[in-house]
Design an enzyme around this catalytic site. Structure first.
Site, PDB file in Angstrom:
ATOM      1  N   ASP A 119       0.847  -1.244   0.028  1.00 51.24           N
ATOM      2  CA  ASP A 119       0.049   0.087   0.024  1.00 51.24           C
ATOM      3  C   ASP A 119       0.719   1.299  -0.016  1.00 51.24           C
ATOM      4  O   ASP A 119       0.404   2.613   0.230  1.00 51.24           O
ATOM      5  CB  ASP A 119      -0.790  -0.248   1.051  1.00 51.24           C
ATOM      6  CG  ASP A 119      -2.206  -0.912   0.776  1.00 51.24           C
ATOM      7  OD1 ASP A 119      -2.533  -1.281  -0.185  1.00 51.24           O
ATOM      8  OD2 ASP A 119      -2.548  -1.592   2.006  1.00 51.24           O
ATOM      9  N   ASP A 180      -6.840  -5.228  -4.428  1.00 48.90           N
ATOM     10  CA  ASP A 180      -6.444  -3.770  -4.091  1.00 48.90           C
ATOM     11  C   ASP A 180      -5.217  -3.348  -4.713  1.00 48.90           C
ATOM     12  O   ASP A 180      -4.934  -2.095  -4.831  1.00 48.90           O
ATOM     13  CB  ASP A 180      -6.439  -3.689  -2.688  1.00 48.90           C
ATOM     14  CG  ASP A 180      -7.519  -4.420  -1.689  1.00 48.90           C
ATOM     15  OD1 ASP A 180      -7.600  -5.657  -2.234  1.00 48.90           O
ATOM     16  OD2 ASP A 180      -7.726  -4.081  -0.852  1.00 48.90           O
TER      17      ASP A 180
HETATM   18  N1  GLY Z   1      -7.027  -1.886   0.657  1.00 55.54           N
HETATM   19  C1  GLY Z   1      -7.583  -2.537   1.903  1.00 55.54           C
HETATM   20  C2  GLY Z   1      -9.115  -2.461   1.882  1.00 55.54           C
HETATM   21  O1  GLY Z   1      -9.884  -1.991   1.033  1.00 55.54           O
HETATM   22  O2  GLY Z   1      -9.640  -2.712   2.957  1.00 55.54           O
END
Ligand code: GLY
Length: 428
Positions: A119, A180
């Site tokens: 992330d 994600d």
């Molecule tokens: N990227 C983690 C979520 O969407 O919870």
């Protein structure tokens, strides 16, 4: 649980409050008022990922971090909201606040604090890339490149993926990526553009093909996560972490798919990513309940006793606008743009506080992680961010996205101005 009731947004109520001309402008005003109030309250510190009873507490202390510290994957959505508010209003105080957060993100990456995550794309695009492109902050540019370099260390060449979570030696996470991750690719694409070094873009190309091939299922739904053998590169199995089941379709993952594949198509021109975004979009739209805001998992439909995830709606709205802006098919583009406008109207009508002072969140009724009973029916930072990004996309003609590489063309959805949604502008 949220203390603020969902206001009446019954399908068919005509006209919906948020369909009125001027409703988007009113929504922007309310959202910016909340961002200003939160900025005054939090100063240099960070709110937690989700609200408690509609109020953001400071990010809790841990054994390594003080209360309000810059840790975990969601902190950049806060300066990201500040940057969008700066673009919408020119507010000098919010600009100064966002630049101060960019300095803290530079400190974080150079100190090597809490970086064991894919992330880094979310974290450094909305803090430092934005500070560089909107304010010319060279230290922020260098920090974003350092974050991109760190993200590159998570690439597993045999599997052709960037590992999503945890230490690279953690056997539970090794060889695993998640849908994600698509939203973390723009940081690497940006790094190639800034440095001329093709290695970042090459990693993006390999990773996206793997996600497209193995996480996008034949029925156009997505796995949340997928494992590869990190040594041989053999694809092993799909599974979930935050969805209702391994074979269900976690709503937010599907929304990340719409948006992430469309962004990849914009920067690579890869027609398979355009098709992948369209497939994610069609599945998502076909599994919406009547009021246009998804349940937290798309396995649920009208009548289910399950919470909604408004953050998935906000992400999907941005993704649909992105997809509309890159679609070569005018009819499809118009349909996706209309669906996005309708979704934003539904969010405004039924999922925002009646008055800005009623809540710290811009958007109510999201779900972070239902299986772990975490942040269920609360506001969340990413829901607030993407709601404000959607409002920005719809009200600022010519807006240039932080998710695009620096030299990307201006958007083609500049015609999406604040006019009434067509009565039949449905979610197709
Ligand atoms: N990227 C983690 C979520 O969407 O919870």
């Amino acid at each position: 649980m949220s203390s603020t009731d969902v206001r009446d947004s019954a399908p068919g109520a005509d006209p919906r409050p948020a369909d009125r001309p001027g409703a988007l402008a009113a929504a922007v005003d309310a959202a910016v008022a909340t961002v200003r109030r939160n900025a005054a309250a939090f100063g240099s510190l960070y709110p937690d990922s989700t609200t408690r009873d509609d109020r953001y507490p400071l990010r809790p202390a841990t054994d390594r971090f003080a209360e309000g510290a810059n840790r975990d994957w969601t902190t950049s959505f806060w300066p990201g909201m500040q940057w969008r508010a700066v673009e919408l209003t020119g507010d000098a105080d919010l600009r100064a606040a966002a630049l101060a957060h960019a300095a803290d993100f530079a400190r974080r990456v150079h100190a090597g604090e809490d970086l064991d995550t894919h992330d880094l794309g979310f974290l450094y695009t909305l803090s430092c890339v934005d500070a560089w492109r909107l304010a010319g902050d060279e230290a922020a540019r260098d920090a974003a490149l350092a974050a991109a370099d760190h993200l590159m260390t998570r690439f597993l060449p045999s599997a052709g993926i960037i590992q999503a979570w945890g230490d690279l030696s953690d056997p539970a996470q090794r060889g695993r990526t998640i849908v994600d991750s698509l939203m973390n690719m723009p940081l690497l694409t940006w790094a190639t553009e800034i440095t001329g070094d093709q290695r970042y873009a090459d990693v993006v190309a390999r990773h996206v093909v793997q996600v497209r091939t193995h996480l996008l299922r034949d029925d156009d739904s997505t796995f949340h996560t997928f494992y590869w053998d990190p040594e041989t590169g053999e694809p092993l199995r799909g599974g979930t972490e935050q969805g209702a089941g391994d074979d269900s379709c976690w709503a937010r993952g599907q929304a990340w798919g719409i948006f992430g594949f469309a962004l990849h198509h914009r920067t690579s021109g890869d027609p398979e990513s355009l098709r992948a975004s369209e497939r994610c979009a069609e599945y998502f739209l076909a599994h919406l309940p009547a009021d246009g805001v998804p349940f937290w998992d798309l396995v649920y439909s009208d009548g289910a006793d399950a919470p909604r995830d408004s953050s998935s709606g906000a992400i999907a709205a941005c993704g649909l606008l992105e997809l509309a802006s890159v679609s070569p098919d005018a009819d499809r583009a118009a349909r996706y743009a209309a669906a996005a406008r309708r979704m934003v109207a539904d969010l405004i009508a039924g999922y925002t506080p009646a008055a800005p002072e009623d809540a710290d969140a811009l958007l109510l009724h999201s779900v972070y992680d239902a299986p772990k009973n975490k942040g269920v029916d609360e506001g969340c930072l990413w829901g607030d961010y993407y709601y404000l990004e959607a409002l920005t996309r719809l009200t600022l003609p010519g807006w240039v996205s932080p998710w695009w590489p620096a030299a990307a063309a201006v958007p083609t959805h500049a015609t999406l101005t604040d006019t009434a949604t067509e009565p039949d502008g449905g979610t197709a």
